[in-house]
Design an enzyme around this catalytic site. Structure first.
Site, PDB file in Angstrom:
ATOM      1  N   ASP A  43       0.856  -1.184   0.000  1.00  0.00           N
ATOM      2  CA  ASP A  43       0.000   0.000   0.000  1.00  0.00           C
ATOM      3  C   ASP A  43       0.895   1.240   0.000  1.00  0.00           C
ATOM      4  O   ASP A  43       1.890   1.285   0.721  1.00  0.00           O
ATOM      5  CB  ASP A  43      -0.891  -0.021   1.240  1.00  0.00           C
ATOM      6  CG  ASP A  43      -2.098   0.873   1.102  1.00  0.00           C
ATOM      7  OD1 ASP A  43      -2.020   2.026   1.555  1.00  0.00           O
ATOM      8  OD2 ASP A  43      -3.099   0.429   0.533  1.00  0.00           O
ATOM      9  N   GLU A  96       1.009   0.105  -4.967  1.00  0.00           N
ATOM     10  CA  GLU A  96       0.503   1.383  -5.448  1.00  0.00           C
ATOM     11  C   GLU A  96       1.696   2.297  -5.706  1.00  0.00           C
ATOM     12  O   GLU A  96       2.469   2.578  -4.790  1.00  0.00           O
ATOM     13  CB  GLU A  96      -0.410   2.025  -4.396  1.00  0.00           C
ATOM     14  CG  GLU A  96      -1.671   1.230  -4.108  1.00  0.00           C
ATOM     15  CD  GLU A  96      -2.506   1.862  -3.001  1.00  0.00           C
ATOM     16  OE1 GLU A  96      -3.737   1.827  -3.121  1.00  0.00           O
ATOM     17  OE2 GLU A  96      -1.927   2.386  -2.035  1.00  0.00           O
TER      18      GLU A  96
END
Length: 343
Positions: free
Chosen positions: A24, A53
């Site tokens: 993340d 991400e």
């Protein structure tokens, strides 16, 4: 901290046999850390998948060139990033629920969709200067890119389609869902599917449901029967991708050689391209794909040949729906046309 991260993922891979790691806000970390993570994991098992991400969601004290950003993924050859290019271009921008995308009839997004189709690699027919989110190719190979239209963050595809197509019913929204996912699953790179998307799962319009109850987050399995046609379409789409390596090329060079856009087909809301010369060892010599995001049908010129019709007018069967000899063919509104030729 780097040592702690690397040792943690190694332990999870060894002890629990975890074969995929998603980071993340990966760009909070530096490229050196992510490279060490990938290197150590792949000594345990070469097929372990590392991705994340490629953004920070804010500022960072790290110099930009050291951040594990999407734009820096070329410095992390064994790491993959999510493509916000194809996500926002296909369904509409994630920050505006009502914004439409290519699959919902908004023109001017064709070049950004193409960035997703080629897996963000350098391609002689893709003009990155016209890209909405990226202005240059950032992936060394398509294996570094994950294509998707929705995930646990922000609106599900179902909620997005209901917000951006308020004047349509769910049957028309499901046509758009089929087109969106057909683009994702036939693009170079790795497709990513949000759980329940195949049965038209929603989250009652909640953008980020981490603090929402089961009434929002639970999958309603009765939707599988209600939306059986959509479910079967997804099944066939996954089967098509698995059975045909042309959709899974591993190098940028192969993508540039075998994926050819039809530059004569320069209309808003229409993308046409071919996968040529048994791409990636495929049994099909040529595959023709036409995406029509418009509300009206479009006619396309198909080379004369013995074509197998794989997808047409909201229907898809991996082994084929029928035959066509080519010539002028009509592509239904908000749908994909996929043709294949063995010789």
């Amino acid at each position: 901290m780097r040592d702690y991260i690397v040792n943690s993922v190694k332990y999870w891979a060894d002890e629990y046999h975890i074969d995929g790691f998603r980071f993340d806000l990966m760009a909070i970390h530096d490229t050196a850390t992510m490279n060490e993570v990938a290197r150590e994991l792949k000594t345990i098992r070469p097929d372990i998948f590392v991705y994340g991400e490629g953004w920070t969601a804010g500022d960072s004290p790290l110099p930009v060139e050291q951040r594990a950003l999407k734009d820096n993924v070329s410095a992390m050859p064994q790491v993959a990033v999510f493509s916000d290019d194809i996500r926002d271009a296909v369904k509409g921008h994630y920050t505006d629920a009502t914004d439409r995308g290519f699959a919902t009839g908004k023109p001017g997004l064709e070049e950004t969709v193409k960035i997703g189709i080629v897996g963000a690699t350098a391609h002689p027919q893709v003009d990155y200067s016209k890209g909405n989110n990226s202005k240059k190719p950032y992936a060394l190979s398509p294996t570094q890119v994950i294509n998707y239209v929705s995930c646990h963050d922000d609106l599900t595809l179902t909620d997005k389609l209901r917000a951006s197509l308020p004047d349509k019913d769910d049957s028309m929204r499901q046509r758009a869902a089929k087109l969106a996912q057909t683009i994702v699953f036939t693009s170079q790179g790795t497709p990513f599917l949000f759980a329940g998307e195949e049965i038209f799962r929603d989250k009652k319009g909640v953008h980020n449901s981490y603090k929402s109850p089961d009434s929002v987050n639970a999958i309603d399995w009765s939707l599988k029967q209600k939306n059986a046609d959509l479910f079967q379409y997804y099944q066939e789409l996954i089967k098509l991708r698995k059975e045909h390596p042309a959709f899974r090329m591993k190098t940028a060079g192969d993508v540039a050689r075998h994926l050819v856009f039809d530059k004569k087909e320069n209309r808003p809301g229409v993308i046409t391209y071919m996968l040529k010369d048994n791409a990636n060892g495929d049994s099909w010599k040529e595959i023709m794909l036409v995406f029509n995001g418009n509300d009206a049908p479009v006619d396309v010129n198909v080379p004369k040949a013995d074509w197998l019709v794989v997808a047409q007018d909201g229907r898809l069967v991996a082994k084929g729906l029928g035959k066509s000899s080519g010539g002028k063919m009509s592509v239904a509104p908000c749908s994909a046309l996929i043709l294949a030729c063995e010789k």
